[in-house]
Design a protein around this motif. Sequence first.
Motif, PDB file in Angstrom:
ATOM      1  N   VAL A  25       0.840  -1.204   0.000  1.00  0.00           N
ATOM      2  CA  VAL A  25       0.000   0.000   0.000  1.00  0.00           C
ATOM      3  C   VAL A  25       0.874   1.253   0.000  1.00  0.00           C
ATOM      4  O   VAL A  25       0.523   2.272  -0.591  1.00  0.00           O
ATOM      5  N   SER A  26       2.020   1.172   0.646  1.00  0.00           N
ATOM      6  CA  SER A  26       2.919   2.323   0.717  1.00  0.00           C
ATOM      7  C   SER A  26       3.586   2.639  -0.611  1.00  0.00           C
ATOM      8  O   SER A  26       4.142   3.731  -0.780  1.00  0.00           O
ATOM      9  N   ASP A  27       3.557   1.679  -1.561  1.00  0.00           N
ATOM     10  CA  ASP A  27       4.258   1.819  -2.839  1.00  0.00           C
ATOM     11  C   ASP A  27       5.764   1.986  -2.644  1.00  0.00           C
ATOM     12  O   ASP A  27       6.458   2.575  -3.479  1.00  0.00           O
ATOM     13  N   LYS A  28       6.311   1.441  -1.563  1.00  0.00           N
ATOM     14  CA  LYS A  28       7.740   1.571  -1.289  1.00  0.00           C
ATOM     15  C   LYS A  28       8.387   0.199  -1.182  1.00  0.00           C
ATOM     16  O   LYS A  28       8.120  -0.557  -0.244  1.00  0.00           O
ATOM     17  N   ALA A  29       9.263  -0.100  -2.142  1.00  0.00           N
ATOM     18  CA  ALA A  29       9.953  -1.390  -2.125  1.00  0.00           C
ATOM     19  C   ALA A  29      10.842  -1.532  -0.899  1.00  0.00           C
ATOM     20  O   ALA A  29      11.060  -2.640  -0.398  1.00  0.00           O
ATOM     21  N   LYS A  30      11.348  -0.424  -0.380  1.00  0.00           N
ATOM     22  CA  LYS A  30      12.238  -0.510   0.784  1.00  0.00           C
ATOM     23  C   LYS A  30      11.518  -1.081   1.994  1.00  0.00           C
ATOM     24  O   LYS A  30      12.156  -1.677   2.875  1.00  0.00           O
ATOM     25  N   ASP A  31      10.195  -0.937   2.033  1.00  0.00           N
ATOM     26  CA  ASP A  31       9.442  -1.519   3.148  1.00  0.00           C
ATOM     27  C   ASP A  31       9.536  -3.045   3.130  1.00  0.00           C
ATOM     28  O   ASP A  31       9.572  -3.690   4.183  1.00  0.00           O
ATOM     29  N   VAL A  32       9.568  -3.606   1.912  1.00  0.00           N
ATOM     30  CA  VAL A  32       9.697  -5.061   1.775  1.00  0.00           C
ATOM     31  C   VAL A  32      11.065  -5.506   2.267  1.00  0.00           C
ATOM     32  O   VAL A  32      11.189  -6.480   3.026  1.00  0.00           O
TER      33      VAL A  32
END
Length: 418
Positions: free
Chosen positions: A125-132
């Motif tokens: 939902v954040s559209d941030k790969a770094k969260d993964v």
Amino acid sequence: MSIFPNSDICETSVMSTNLVKQTDFDAIIIGGGACGLMCAVQAGFLGKRVLVLEKNDRVGAKILISGGGRCNYTNLYATDQQFISQNPHFCKSAFSQWTVDDTISFFETYGITGKEKTLGQLFPVSDKAKDVVEVFTNLCDDLGQEIWVNAEVKMVEKTDDGFTVRAEVNGKQEYISAASVVMAAGGLPIPKMGATDFGLRTARNFGLKVTDTAPALVPLTITGKDQPWYEQLSGNSIFCRVWNDRASFEENILFTHWGLSGPAILQISSYWKPGESINIDLLPNQNIAGLIQQEKETNGKKMLLAYIASLYTRKFAEALSDKLPAEKNMASLTKTDIENISTLIHDFKVKPAGDKGYDKAEVMRGGVSTDELSSKTLEAKKVPGLFFGGECVDVTGWLGGYNFQWAWASGFVIAQNI
């Protein structure tokens, strides 16, 4: 404790590798990408201690750039049917052990909720790969798994009680021993990000077969007399059906100054071989002959070029005009004219000169032969304790999160067996 010098993924204390040479690692994981990170975490859940060796200065480099930096981390519709391999049944066991629902639940547990986009692709939902990536680095920290970055593995050697790995870590030679080694070193695409053939070379060094490799999910090039026609359309994107005798995809294609790209082209590229042609339906799910007949009856004075421009962009219609009786109005089109137009629109043939290579490919086709590995454990049959997972194995998925699902699944399976 983990080591992340010069990394913006997370902040941890830097530990001298001199303090941790030959310790009680259950396994050494070579490659800190999707497969390697999942393997490290799942092993930690089972109380196993591993060391991840990553060549780059941070882990998860390809995760971070996937999906335009948003990371389509799985696909809701992933099954074994969307994968290419010499043995199409090989991935079934891994996917039965770690399902799409398992992937979704895993990430939700650690704060990542997915949102579906085109064709089942799931993004944070954040559209941030770094969260993964942070899910894995945080878990590795919590579980006490070691991660060494700037660690280039030079050699993997079998010993009486396991393996010894020689790595250059921040310019210094280190020798580390463990009972098992996991090759999660990825494939050949994007060499500027550190991709090498180390996993394949290691397999060959141990006498394992490697299926022929090639760039996959890669743009296709057009050269010679046809190139100017594609150049003039650079930037135009059209929804099409693209197919050959092995596969068919309905998505957008993108014209470029060197040929063709876009989702449908990337997909068909995995099924294309040099010297072959591909077919493109420029108006899928409609019948251009029927549409023209209706227009003849209702608006016969309309010029064919104007009508084609109503279906596409004006620029694309003008480019097609040298292949059409564009100077005619609708009423004057003959049966032969309409048949020729229909062939052009619904069976547009392209013979690519080649592809853009590993620099632009998203994945690699081929890899360590599935004949050499147990489908249940991903352990090399001839070399107990040596495991292969992720992209370096001859299992290649479609565009849209499928390759991540294989990476997660293979990492999980290996973790259960090291």
